[in-house]
Design an enzyme around this catalytic site. Structure first.
Site, PDB file in Angstrom:
ATOM      1  N   ASP A  46       0.671  -1.831  -0.112  1.00  0.00           N
ATOM      2  CA  ASP A  46      -0.385  -0.280  -0.459  1.00  0.00           C
ATOM      3  C   ASP A  46       0.941   1.444   0.028  1.00  0.00           C
ATOM      4  O   ASP A  46       1.568   0.684  -0.004  1.00  0.00           O
ATOM      5  CB  ASP A  46      -0.490  -0.300   1.634  1.00  0.00           C
TER       6      ASP A  46
ATOM      7  N   TRP B 284      -2.845   3.891  -6.315  1.00  0.00           N
ATOM      8  CA  TRP B 284      -4.442   4.398  -6.581  1.00  0.00           C
ATOM      9  C   TRP B 284      -4.985   4.736  -7.658  1.00  0.00           C
ATOM     10  O   TRP B 284      -5.855   5.525  -8.065  1.00  0.00           O
ATOM     11  CB  TRP B 284      -5.686   4.624  -5.389  1.00  0.00           C
ATOM     12  N   GLY B 285      -4.338   5.072  -8.937  1.00  0.00           N
ATOM     13  CA  GLY B 285      -4.596   5.542  -9.885  1.00  0.00           C
ATOM     14  C   GLY B 285      -4.057   6.957 -10.446  1.00  0.00           C
ATOM     15  O   GLY B 285      -3.427   6.892 -11.898  1.00  0.00           O
TER      16      GLY B 285
ATOM     17  N   ASP C   6     -10.718   2.482  -3.281  1.00  0.00           N
ATOM     18  CA  ASP C   6     -12.022   0.927  -3.179  1.00  0.00           C
ATOM     19  C   ASP C   6     -12.924   1.621  -3.425  1.00  0.00           C
ATOM     20  O   ASP C   6     -13.604   1.632  -3.438  1.00  0.00           O
ATOM     21  CB  ASP C   6     -12.025   1.177  -1.071  1.00  0.00           C
TER      22      ASP C   6
END
Length: 436
Positions: A154, A198-199, A219
């Site tokens: 993460d 996350w993109g 998420d």
């Protein structure tokens, strides 16, 4: 892990297909195909212990999930003590994992599964447990010594810029290098490295150089608008997925409430045919036969696990949207792609009422003009005759899906009018336009 709200605020500005360039995947011998398995976070978050992990593995086996390919059981965040040992090592929670990770892994491996663990590129994990920054090699060795085969990594609690002097790639590179160094030293198979970034850092452009999968959005939630957001976002970056590296659309939310049966089918179909890793995030003790049937659709899983063609399906028509226009509530409805089994189609009804979805076969680049095609329905598991020039699915349920496999069945019948299925592009050799 990350909240969707921050990511959603930036979604409207994302248009990036024109600048996409492919990169060479990290072909280090692991995760050539998408991984199937289980992850604890969506169902349990921090409420995990060794009994839950072993019970989950046993349930996966008794439910037949291992038999159809779900062979990873992964622990997410919150498994550790809040502080490292005096010598700097991550320690399992002494109460919840009192038997130790090594023993737990041995028991789960004995059932036929592989196992995964979680860490973070910062000082702490998203749950506030020890992260791996400046301990990458130490932690990689700990995870390997414990017996883990997979690492989800993460990006919370990152150090100040004056400390890292790195961007996101550099922070992930540290653990990628540690895994490679450890494998070279021990001669053991490297852990699968899954980047949970996350993109918005355009991870799909660089993730394949470091690991085998990368999260592309925040998420997931068990709601139709969450699914459509993720599908829409990933529809623009399907080129990034291939063998050894793929867009990770986050965990399967089937059975967690919030989705209708038809939405659950659409969720599973899109994730599987776009070649995302498939991690179940459901309390398996409460899973229904309908949801279990979705997860065990062998024909859909076979395409996800295609060992000849690793590419995702991609849109060939953008549904209710103007061409190439982002719409997170109504993503592309018409998709296709090649597979070793034939040409795969996904028709997704993004509307709130039943809809008839129809298309010209040659709108898909994988279909030949002048040919007829046999039709296999991947949900009814039936052979449904042949299609000539067009296919129509009537009364697709709201938020429902049609998944098809088309195979060449010979020349189309003689004498069809017009002479071309796309008549406005068709011209006789003397220059006369044909049909119309």
């Amino acid at each position: 892990m990350f909240t969707r709200n921050l990511w959603a605020a930036t979604a409207g500005a994302v248009l990036y297909t024109s600048s996409f360039t492919s990169v060479e995947a990290l072909s280090n011998g692991v995760a050539r195909l998408p991984i199937l398995g289980y992850n604890t976070w969506n169902a349990y978050q921090c409420n995990i212990d060794e009994t839950l992990m072993l019970t989950t593995a046993k349930l996966m086996k008794s439910l037949g999930l291992l038999d159809v390919g779900y062979n990873y059981v992964n622990i997410d965040d919150c498994y550790a003590e809040k502080n490292r040992s005096a010598s700097g090592y991550i320690i399992e929670d002494k109460v919840r994992f009192k038997g130790g990770m090594k023993q737990l892994n041995s028991q789960i491996h004995a059932l036929g599964f592989k196992t995964g663990i979680y860490s973070d590129s910062g000082w702490f994990t998203c749950g506030g447990y020890p992260g791996s920054y400046q301990n990458e090699l130490r932690d990689a060795k700990t995870f390997q010594d414990w017996g883990f085969d997979y690492l989800k990594y993460d990006n919370c609690a990152i150090p100040y810029d004056s400390i890292t002097r790195q961007g996101i790639i550099g922070r992930y590179q540290r653990m990628a290098d540690a895994i490679a160094q450890l494998s070279a030293k021990t001669k053991k198979t490297p852990m699968v490295f899954s980047l949970c970034q996350w993109g918005w850092s355009q991870v799909w452009l660089w993730g394949a150089t470091l690991g085998q999968s990368w999260r592309t959005t925040g998420d997931i939630a068990p709601a139709w608008n969450s699914l459509t957001f993720i599908i829409n976002f990933n529809s623009f970056i399907t080129q990034a997925t291939d063998f050894y590296g793929r867009n990770d659309m986050d965990m399967l939310q089937l059975g967690n409430g919030g989705l209708t049966y038809e939405e659950a089918k659409s969720h599973f179909t899109a994730w599987a045919l776009m070649k995302s890793p498939l991690f179940i995030g459901t309390d398996l003790s409460a899973i229904t036969p309908d949801i279990l049937g979705i997860l065990k659709n062998k024909e859909i899983l076979a395409i996800n696990q295609d060992d000849v063609i690793g590419k995702s399906i991609s849109p060939f028509r953008w549904g209710i949207n103007p061409d190439w226009t982002s719409n997170s509530t109504h993503p592309a409805q018409y998709w296709s792609g090649p597979s070793k089994y034939g040409t795969v189609f996904m028709l997704l009804n993004t509307l709130n009422e039943p809809s008839t979805l129809s298309f010209n076969l040659t709108e898909s680049p994988w279909i030949r003009a002048g040919r007829k095609y046999s039709i296999r329905d991947l949900w009814s598991h039936t052979d449904n005759g042949t299609a000539v020039r067009t296919f129509t699915a009537n009364n697709v349920p709201p938020h429902g899906v049609v998944a098809l496999l088309l195979n060449d069945a010979g020349d189309e019948p003689d004498g069809l009018f017009p002479a071309c299925s796309v008549w406005w592009q068709c011209t006789d050799k003397n220059g006369t336009r044909v049909g119309g």
